[in-house]
Design an enzyme around this catalytic site. Structure first.
Site, mmCIF file in Angstrom:
data_model
loop_
_atom_site.group_PDB
_atom_site.id
_atom_site.type_symbol
_atom_site.label_atom_id
_atom_site.label_comp_id
_atom_site.label_asym_id
_atom_site.label_seq_id
_atom_site.Cartn_x
_atom_site.Cartn_y
_atom_site.Cartn_z
ATOM 1 N N TYR A 1 3.323 25.402 9.106
ATOM 2 C CA TYR A 1 2.771 26.220 8.025
ATOM 3 C C TYR A 1 2.428 27.635 8.474
ATOM 4 C CZ TYR A 1 2.068 21.509 6.129
ATOM 5 O OH TYR A 1 2.238 20.220 5.714
ATOM 6 N N TYR B 1 0.461 17.368 -3.962
ATOM 7 C CA TYR B 1 1.086 17.444 -2.637
ATOM 8 C C TYR B 1 1.153 16.022 -2.092
ATOM 9 C CZ TYR B 1 1.843 18.260 2.308
ATOM 10 O OH TYR B 1 2.350 18.225 3.576
ATOM 11 N N ASP C 1 -1.463 7.698 -3.878
ATOM 12 C CA ASP C 1 -1.345 8.289 -2.552
ATOM 13 C C ASP C 1 -2.758 8.580 -2.054
ATOM 14 O OD1 ASP C 1 -1.079 9.902 -0.339
ATOM 15 O OD2 ASP C 1 0.224 11.384 -1.279
ATOM 16 N N LYS D 1 -3.682 9.002 7.741
ATOM 17 C CA LYS D 1 -4.750 9.835 8.281
ATOM 18 C C LYS D 1 -5.881 9.005 8.892
ATOM 19 C CE LYS D 1 -3.898 13.958 5.462
ATOM 20 N NZ LYS D 1 -3.377 14.830 6.493
#
Length: 394
Positions: free
Chosen positions: A6, A132, A219, A246
């Site tokens: 990024y 996202y 998600d 995560k």
């Protein structure tokens, strides 16, 4: 040379070089920094947690990895069993992978093949604006964030709607016969801007998915394990497929899981070989990852992390009470997340360095100055982060 994520490599700022980490702190050669974003929201127990470190060490003394093709092992079986009992409803079937993006790909493939296996073709996916879901190609297709995906074409088979019930009902009325799934980041949209919305939208989505036989995917890579103030949003509204990553391993090692309900699994369970799910990441069910995930869940449960998260929420609300600035559009708080959305992104120029000088690691993006702290953070450490955010506007 490292190619960083990024970033425009030609103009990027020099990254901070971390030489050690412990608890909520990152250490550079000359600074001690509170990690206000938990290494992209994953390190919920802090760094160098003794129980998690020992789980990795103990498993590594036996073996670190074996493939799941024609082989199995105790840690992956125990983690599957634990998730089956830990998660709501009949979310019982665990398909492991090595990252959240891949786990989302798995979920989308499951939803599409669910209908293919029954002789149906449903190609469209319903998703949210500002969503996202990762950086692999199918995950990008269902995402809706120009900052991440501007270089790639949008797909006509993906419909994006705002988190408004009227828009939701209209989409189902128009496209229900073509939809194979609806995928959402439940309650909290992370990289799209730390946007928060009401549970009533998800309750209505569940009703419509049931009515029209559409697979509902949550998600919860970012929202799972307490980040919204719920263990999982799936505890409030149960999806057909749940994606976790995560914090699954406490941020120790990359791993993710796509968990399917009975209805989804049964569409693949067949005498027909072509109904099998043809997917298999090399490091799925990695023994180190499964071992540390088991220990992470144990710590989450035995040390009453939901109480810790409620306390974090209370401190955030108390510290931000009465705060206002003409440059700040809105302050949003949910569970273990706080976001100060500014009116113009240039307002955040210099905050990274401002925070660093005050002993806080922060990485604002877009128009978001935010914190997603490790759950073990102490009150004075959390207040220091929040005051650093406020002091930037003095």
């Amino acid at each position: 040379m490292i190619w960083y994520p990024y970033e425009q490599m030609k103009t990027m700022k020099q990254p901070y070089d971390i030489i050690d980490a412990d608890g909520v702190y990152l250490y550079t050669q000359d600074k001690k920094l509170i990690d206000s974003i938990s290494s992209w929201w994953s390190v919920i127990h802090g760094y160098k947690h003794p129980a998690l470190t020992e789980a990795i060490r103990e498993q590594a003394s036996r073996f670190s990895h074996v493939m799941l093709g024609d082989l199995s092992h105790r840690p992956v079986r125990e983690l599957s069993d634990k998730l089956e009992s830990f998660l709501p409803g009949d979310l019982n079937y665990c398909f492991f992978s090595d990252s959240g993006s891949v786990a989302v790909e798995v979920a989308l493939k499951m939803a599409m093949q669910f209908y293919t296996n029954q002789g149906m073709k449903r190609k469209k996916v319903l998703s949210l604006t500002n969503s996202y879901h990762g950086d692999t190609f199918k995950a990008m297709e269902v995402g809706d964030d120009e900052d991440y995906h501007f270089a790639f074409d949008k797909k006509e088979d993906v419909i994006h709607i705002p988190t408004e019930i009227d828009a939701l009902e209209d989409a189902f009325e128009r496209y229900h016969e073509q939809l194979n799934c609806m995928i959402v980041e439940p309650l909290l949209q992370g990289a799209g801007g730390m946007l928060m919305y009401d549970i009533s939208f998800l309750e209505r989505a569940r009703q419509l998915c049931d009515e029209y036989n559409v697979i509902l995917i949550f998600d919860e890579v970012a929202t799972g394990f307490g980040r919204t103030g719920n263990r999982f949003v799936a505890d409030l509204v149960c999806p057909d497929i749940l994606v976790l990553g995560k914090a699954l391993t406490g941020g120790y090692i990359g791993h993710a899981v796509t968990v399917a309900c009975e209805k989804v699994f049964r569409a693949f369970y067949s005498d027909n070989d072509r109904h099998a799910f043809m997917h298999g990441p090399t490091f799925m069910g990695n023994a180190l990852a499964c071992s540390v995930a088991l220990k992470s869940i144990e710590v989450f449960e035995t040390e009453n992390y939901m109480s810790k998260i409620r306390n974090i929420t209370d401190i955030m609300r108390d510290e931000m009470r009465g705060f206002a600035d003409e440059r700040v559009k809105e302050v949003r708080i949910m569970g273990g997340c706080i976001c100060l959305e500014v009116k113009e992104s240039k307002t955040l120029d210099g905050f990274r360095e401002f925070a660093y000088e005050r002993g806080v690691f922060s990485r604002p993006f877009g128009r978001c100055m935010y914190a997603m702290v490790p759950y073990i953070i102490k009150e004075d450490e959390l207040r220091h982060i929040l005051r650093t955010m406020k002091d930037f506007y003095k």
